[in-house]
Write an enzyme that holds these catalytic residues in place. Sequence first.
Site, mmCIF file in Angstrom:
data_model
loop_
_atom_site.group_PDB
_atom_site.id
_atom_site.type_symbol
_atom_site.label_atom_id
_atom_site.label_comp_id
_atom_site.label_asym_id
_atom_site.label_seq_id
_atom_site.Cartn_x
_atom_site.Cartn_y
_atom_site.Cartn_z
ATOM 1 N N ASN A 156 0.719 -1.369 -0.044
ATOM 2 C CA ASN A 156 0.036 -0.026 -0.092
ATOM 3 C C ASN A 156 0.818 1.369 0.205
ATOM 4 O O ASN A 156 0.436 2.187 -0.331
ATOM 5 C CB ASN A 156 -0.881 -0.070 0.976
ATOM 6 N N LYS A 179 12.433 -7.953 1.001
ATOM 7 C CA LYS A 179 11.243 -8.731 0.214
ATOM 8 C C LYS A 179 10.097 -7.922 0.178
ATOM 9 O O LYS A 179 9.312 -7.623 1.073
ATOM 10 C CB LYS A 179 10.803 -10.142 1.105
ATOM 11 N N GLY A 232 2.371 -5.475 7.605
ATOM 12 C CA GLY A 232 1.541 -6.198 7.128
ATOM 13 C C GLY A 232 0.388 -6.628 8.053
ATOM 14 O O GLY A 232 0.213 -6.111 9.198
ATOM 15 N N SER A 233 -0.117 -7.872 7.881
ATOM 16 C CA SER A 233 -1.512 -8.276 8.716
ATOM 17 C C SER A 233 -0.924 -8.742 9.820
ATOM 18 O O SER A 233 -0.001 -9.201 10.045
ATOM 19 C CB SER A 233 -2.290 -9.133 7.697
ATOM 20 N N GLY A 237 2.197 -11.250 10.878
ATOM 21 C CA GLY A 237 3.181 -10.582 11.990
ATOM 22 C C GLY A 237 3.348 -11.547 13.072
ATOM 23 O O GLY A 237 4.171 -11.816 13.436
ATOM 24 N N GLU A 254 4.684 -4.006 12.447
ATOM 25 C CA GLU A 254 3.444 -3.104 12.351
ATOM 26 C C GLU A 254 2.501 -3.466 11.782
ATOM 27 O O GLU A 254 2.773 -4.067 10.356
ATOM 28 C CB GLU A 254 4.250 -1.786 11.583
ATOM 29 N N CYS A 288 -3.106 1.314 6.782
ATOM 30 C CA CYS A 288 -3.168 0.768 8.274
ATOM 31 C C CYS A 288 -3.576 2.038 9.129
ATOM 32 O O CYS A 288 -4.217 1.773 10.164
ATOM 33 C CB CYS A 288 -1.834 0.282 8.981
ATOM 34 N N GLN A 335 -8.854 -8.953 -2.688
ATOM 35 C CA GLN A 335 -8.927 -8.227 -1.802
ATOM 36 C C GLN A 335 -10.423 -7.458 -2.026
ATOM 37 O O GLN A 335 -11.259 -7.084 -0.840
ATOM 38 C CB GLN A 335 -8.066 -6.793 -1.971
ATOM 39 N N GLU A 389 -10.206 -5.117 10.957
ATOM 40 C CA GLU A 389 -9.608 -4.214 10.058
ATOM 41 C C GLU A 389 -10.118 -4.654 8.669
ATOM 42 O O GLU A 389 -9.800 -5.967 8.292
ATOM 43 C CB GLU A 389 -8.095 -4.464 9.980
ATOM 44 N N GLU A 468 8.572 2.880 14.094
ATOM 45 C CA GLU A 468 9.241 3.317 12.840
ATOM 46 C C GLU A 468 9.069 5.063 12.631
ATOM 47 O O GLU A 468 8.360 5.493 13.490
ATOM 48 C CB GLU A 468 8.626 2.807 11.614
HETATM 49 C C1 UN1 Z 1 -0.153 3.104 6.151
HETATM 50 O O1 UN1 Z 1 -1.068 3.657 6.757
HETATM 51 O O2 UN1 Z 1 -0.176 2.179 5.810
HETATM 52 O O3 UN1 Z 1 0.245 8.300 8.135
HETATM 53 C C2 UN1 Z 1 1.031 4.025 6.217
HETATM 54 C C3 UN1 Z 1 0.208 8.105 7.007
HETATM 55 C C4 UN1 Z 1 1.207 7.828 6.040
HETATM 56 C C5 UN1 Z 1 1.748 6.381 6.259
HETATM 57 C C6 UN1 Z 1 0.491 5.400 6.070
HETATM 58 N N1 UN1 Z 1 2.273 8.911 6.151
HETATM 59 O O4 UN1 Z 1 -1.111 7.976 6.506
#
Ligand code: UN1
Length: 499
Positions: A156, A179, A232-233, A237, A254, A288, A335, A389, A468
């Site tokens: 994404n 990867k 990822g999911s 994870g 994350e 996310c 998806q 989610e 991160e």
């Molecule tokens: C994500 O939501 O998968 O804060 C990353 C944000 C972006 C990064 C999002 N800078 O929405």
Amino acid sequence: MLELLAVPQGRNYIAGRWVDPVGDRMLTSVNPATGEVLGVAPDSSAADVDRAVRAAAEAWPSWRATPAPRRAEILFRAAELLVRHKEELARLATREMGKILTETRGDVQEAIDMTYFIAGEGRRLHGYTTPSEMPHKAAYCVRAPLGVVAVITPWNFPMAIPSWKIVPALVCGNTVVFKPASYTPLLGLKFVELFAEAGLPPGVLNVVTGPGEAVGDALVEHPQVRVVSFTGSTETGLRLAEKCGRLGKRVSLEMGGKNAAIVLPDADLGLATDALIWSAFGTTGQRCTACSRIIVHREVREALTERLVARAEALRLGDGLAPDTDVGPLVSAAQLERVHRYVEVGTGEGARLLTGGRRVTDGALARGHFYAPTIFDQVRPEMRIAQEEIFGPVTDLIEAASLEEAIAILNGVRYGLSASIFTRDVNTAMRAIDEIDTGIVYVNHGTIGAEVHLPFGGTKDTGNGHREGGLQVLDVFSEWKAVYIDYSGRLQRAQIDKD
Ligand code: UN1
């Protein structure tokens, strides 16, 4: 100079060279808006992973011995290449994963920001000095690299998220095997090609494309990999973390989010509408940090609902390369199916579908995975659509009667990534900030839009305590080394020679 759109076809990048995979299976990269085949990339196996990890392990001693400011010079050059190729990368990103060009430009910009920001750490990477208990004894600590880092990223944010992991891993003196997601292998290859072009020595950054089950697992299990950084999911994870736990490896996760915004009666409803539409449907809801729950005070429920529905219905779906498109496709048929199943679950649970809830196949859209922006109301906090989610263009309206109730609903999920509150009352905003249990909180802004120099990550099942972005990310990719230098010329025993 690189021919950016001529992506190296069908090869991994290992030890400074484009190499054929051991097997001959390939992944196909397909444009989710049109079905156009963009290219192929290796469907790699454990044997390819082994080659890449060995190359990274071999490159490590001389990379860790390279002074951090010198490592950073290469990263600054990589940032400059990202700037120079921003538009081409953005266009490739839109073609490979579907989100609109404005957003893929933002994605590349985020990688640029991160690379400049963290390259700057090459001349800092601060440790600290502190007094010793004893005279004539120096005490300080420094960051040391760990070795080979495995980086596993989603599709994404195919430029930003790899940069969040790869750049800090490299500046700290680790080497990397990357990867990229199976839906965006070409961007993964381009990312690495640019960094190689910037001057990284062979083996410092390697890329192996392929599916999570084969390549991701082989990476995590490889004895020479010391750190795993995964986005990822939650399901994947936690599975990787279990392996890492068994093998004694550091892992930074994350994972999912079920982010919510609270809208109170004193909010600027025009602003809230703009921000919530952007947070719920930007990236087609595949973030996310997407806002998938809107907790609205009952006094403004009707007014906000009307505005949101009108705006959602006006969004134009289409190919992300077209300038008038607001929302691109979902990344894949799988998806889309998953999103639609959730919509059926929501309806089955008794939520009321206000708009959307269907695939869109008008004209040229029939070739892609388009789904109408979807809003439910009469959603109860315990419903599955309010707990799980969805990762698509679906958001829920949940009514609350007070700030306390709204915060309890907001916190009442297993995830804790981002949250937002709309109010003009500073006391209310500050109280909400105190009580909201997420890693990121916005006031009078949606749930998306994190900046690279602040920590990014979440509480509860969103992560495992790491961050991160910010300087905090350096803690994932370095080990603290405490140093004591006794220059007294005699034995001084800590804790014992006190008086
Ligand atoms: C994500 O939501 O998968 O804060 C990353 C944000 C972006 C990064 C999002 N800078 O929405």
